[in-house]
Design a protein around this motif. Structure first.
Motif, short mmCIF file in Angstrom:
data_model
loop_
_atom_site.label_atom_id
_atom_site.label_comp_id
_atom_site.label_asym_id
_atom_site.label_seq_id
_atom_site.Cartn_x
_atom_site.Cartn_y
_atom_site.Cartn_z
N GLU A 244 35.45 25.34 -18.07
CA GLU A 244 34.64 26.53 -17.82
C GLU A 244 34.61 27.40 -19.07
OE1 GLU A 244 32.86 27.13 -15.31
OE2 GLU A 244 33.69 26.09 -13.56
N GLY A 245 33.57 28.19 -19.19
CA GLY A 245 33.49 29.11 -20.30
C GLY A 245 34.40 30.30 -20.11
N LYS A 246 34.40 31.17 -21.11
CA LYS A 246 35.18 32.40 -21.02
C LYS A 246 34.22 33.58 -20.90
CE LYS A 246 38.90 32.86 -23.44
NZ LYS A 246 39.94 32.83 -22.37
N SER A 247 34.59 34.51 -20.05
CA SER A 247 33.66 35.61 -19.74
C SER A 247 33.33 36.44 -20.98
CB SER A 247 34.24 36.49 -18.64
OG SER A 247 35.49 37.02 -19.04
N SER A 248 34.29 36.54 -21.91
CA SER A 248 34.03 37.34 -23.11
C SER A 248 32.88 36.74 -23.92
CB SER A 248 35.29 37.41 -23.97
OG SER A 248 35.84 36.12 -24.16
N PHE A 249 32.88 35.42 -24.07
CA PHE A 249 31.78 34.75 -24.77
C PHE A 249 30.49 34.80 -23.95
CE2 PHE A 249 35.10 32.30 -27.19
CZ PHE A 249 34.75 32.80 -28.42
N ALA A 250 30.64 34.69 -22.65
CA ALA A 250 29.46 34.69 -21.79
C ALA A 250 28.67 35.99 -21.94
CB ALA A 250 29.87 34.48 -20.33
N ARG A 251 29.39 37.08 -22.14
CA ARG A 251 28.72 38.37 -22.30
C ARG A 251 27.89 38.42 -23.58
NH1 ARG A 251 30.85 43.10 -19.45
NH2 ARG A 251 32.18 42.37 -17.77
N CYS A 252 28.26 37.56 -24.54
CA CYS A 252 27.49 37.50 -25.80
C CYS A 252 26.37 36.47 -25.72
CB CYS A 252 28.41 37.15 -26.96
SG CYS A 252 29.78 38.28 -27.18
N GLY A 253 26.35 35.72 -24.64
CA GLY A 253 25.29 34.73 -24.46
C GLY A 253 25.68 33.29 -24.76
N LEU A 254 26.98 33.04 -24.99
CA LEU A 254 27.39 31.69 -25.37
C LEU A 254 27.74 30.85 -24.14
CD1 LEU A 254 28.21 29.67 -27.62
CD2 LEU A 254 30.54 30.57 -27.42
N LEU A 255 27.11 29.71 -24.04
CA LEU A 255 27.52 28.70 -23.07
C LEU A 255 28.34 27.66 -23.82
CD1 LEU A 255 24.30 27.93 -20.98
CD2 LEU A 255 26.01 29.70 -20.61
N VAL A 256 29.50 27.28 -23.30
CA VAL A 256 30.29 26.23 -23.96
C VAL A 256 30.14 24.90 -23.24
CG1 VAL A 256 31.93 27.84 -24.95
CG2 VAL A 256 32.41 26.79 -22.72
N HIS A 257 29.62 24.93 -22.04
CA HIS A 257 29.20 23.71 -21.35
C HIS A 257 28.10 24.13 -20.42
CE1 HIS A 257 30.03 23.98 -17.09
NE2 HIS A 257 30.98 24.81 -17.43
N PHE A 258 27.16 23.24 -20.16
CA PHE A 258 26.13 23.65 -19.22
C PHE A 258 25.70 22.54 -18.28
CE2 PHE A 258 23.05 21.64 -21.94
CZ PHE A 258 23.43 21.97 -23.24
N THR A 259 26.31 21.38 -18.38
CA THR A 259 25.91 20.38 -17.40
C THR A 259 26.99 19.37 -17.07
OG1 THR A 259 24.17 18.79 -16.85
CG2 THR A 259 24.96 18.76 -19.09
N ALA A 260 28.04 19.32 -17.86
CA ALA A 260 29.03 18.26 -17.62
C ALA A 260 30.44 18.84 -17.64
CB ALA A 260 28.89 17.16 -18.67
N PRO A 261 30.79 19.63 -16.61
CA PRO A 261 32.10 20.29 -16.63
C PRO A 261 33.25 19.44 -16.12
CG PRO A 261 30.90 20.97 -14.69
CD PRO A 261 30.00 20.05 -15.44
N THR A 262 32.96 18.34 -15.48
CA THR A 262 34.02 17.61 -14.78
C THR A 262 34.81 16.71 -15.73
OG1 THR A 262 32.60 17.56 -12.84
CG2 THR A 262 34.52 16.12 -12.81
N VAL A 263 36.12 16.82 -15.63
CA VAL A 263 37.01 15.91 -16.35
C VAL A 263 37.64 15.03 -15.27
CG1 VAL A 263 38.89 15.71 -17.99
CG2 VAL A 263 37.49 17.78 -17.97
N HIS A 264 37.25 13.77 -15.25
CA HIS A 264 37.65 12.90 -14.16
C HIS A 264 39.11 12.46 -14.27
CE1 HIS A 264 33.60 12.52 -12.60
NE2 HIS A 264 33.16 12.31 -13.84
N ALA A 265 39.71 12.20 -13.13
CA ALA A 265 41.05 11.61 -13.10
C ALA A 265 41.02 10.32 -13.91
CB ALA A 265 41.47 11.33 -11.66
N GLY A 266 42.01 10.13 -14.76
CA GLY A 266 42.05 8.97 -15.63
C GLY A 266 41.54 9.25 -17.03
#
Lengths: 192, 86
Positions: free
Chosen positions: A114-136
């Motif tokens: 997930e992103g961090k709210s501080s960056f989000a307030r500046c408009g930065l997305l650090v992920h936007f479609t693939a947030p899942t880290v699968h088991a394994g």
């Protein structure tokens, strides 16, 4: 179920989660503690990959798309003075940390970035479609970064860039037995 | 014993990463990104897990990452594309 910071640290100590380098310090009263109540911060690695624009479209059905992507990007190392991500520019980054979620019968974990709210307030997305880290999973995490704000955003290597949220996996995923790490597979066979 | 698949390798989008291409039995040519510890760059090989060996009828393997073209890590490859090391 989302793991608390105490449970995240317990999972690290028990080998059900590996984050390398190990996030420190652990105590939340210490300065620069990377743990929030239900997440741990990860940091930006030094390499960025910047896809080029050109007279082409991506067609993921065409053979060799990985090579095509590699040929049509620029690689940069973030300088000490930082890299300014201009508005509307898309780059790929990676976490400094390597994350491993071993498959262990009845104890596997999955995660979400997930992103961090501080960056989000500046408009930065650090992920936007693939947030899942699968088991394994085992490796660094690729960050899909885009600046949706109206001003540039300075990125520095090793800055806290995102947070990892850990979740317990209910039941055992169906995988090849060799993918299970540790003592026992769901079938009850040992492969240590 | 470890299993490896013949492939072509080029530098990927990040340092320490390779763009990997290989021929499959039924899905044509596919590609993926693999970290350097999953390839033998000097021999053009990528590490795989053998899931099912059909004795001449092809081998079903698990790739180190999902291939773009098929959105899957599991694929059937020709027997002669596999290399095994003790």
């Amino acid at each position: 179920m989302i793991l608390s910071n105490v449970e995240i640290q317990k999972a690290i100590d028990e080998g059900r989660l590996v984050i390398a380098p190990d996030p420190q310090p652990r105590a939340c009263e210490e300065p620069n503690c990377p743990y929030d109540t239900t997440a741990v911060d990860l940091h930006l690695g030094s390499a960025l990959s910047i896809p080029r624009s050109g007279p082409f479209n991506y067609d993921l059905r065409q053979p060799g798309i990985a090579t095509f992507l590699s040929h049509n990007c620029d690689h940069i190392e973030i300088p000490a003075a930082g890299y300014v991500l201009a508005p509307r520019v898309f780059v790929l980054g990676r976490t400094l940390e390597k994350v491993t979620l071993p498959l262990k019968a009845g104890q596997s974990l999955a995660a979400r970035i997930e992103g961090k709210s501080s960056f989000a307030r500046c408009g930065l997305l650090v992920h936007f479609t693939a947030p899942t880290v699968h088991a394994g999973f085992d490796g660094t995490l690729t960050l899909e970064m885009i600046n949706l704000g109206n001003a540039g955003i300075s990125l520095f290597k090793e800055m806290p860039i995102c947070q990892l949220i850990l979740e317990a996996v209910a039941g055992d995923p169906q995988v090849h037995p060799s993918q299970f790490q540790g003592q026992t597979t769901p079938a009850g066979t040992s492969n240590t | 014993m470890s299993s490896w698949l013949r492939c072509s390798l080029e530098p990927g989008m990040f340092p320490g990463e390779y763009a990997v291409e290989m021929e499959t039995s039924e899905a044509g040519r596919i590609s993926l990104f693999a970290p350097e510890d999953k390839v033998k760059a000097d021999q053009s090989l990528v590490r795989v897990e053998v899931l099912q060996d059909n004795n001449g009828g092809g081998v079903i393997v698990c790739l180190p990452a999902p291939a773009f073209e098929i959105s899957s890590r599991t694929v059937k490859v020709p027997q002669n594309s596999l290399v095994r090391f003790e």
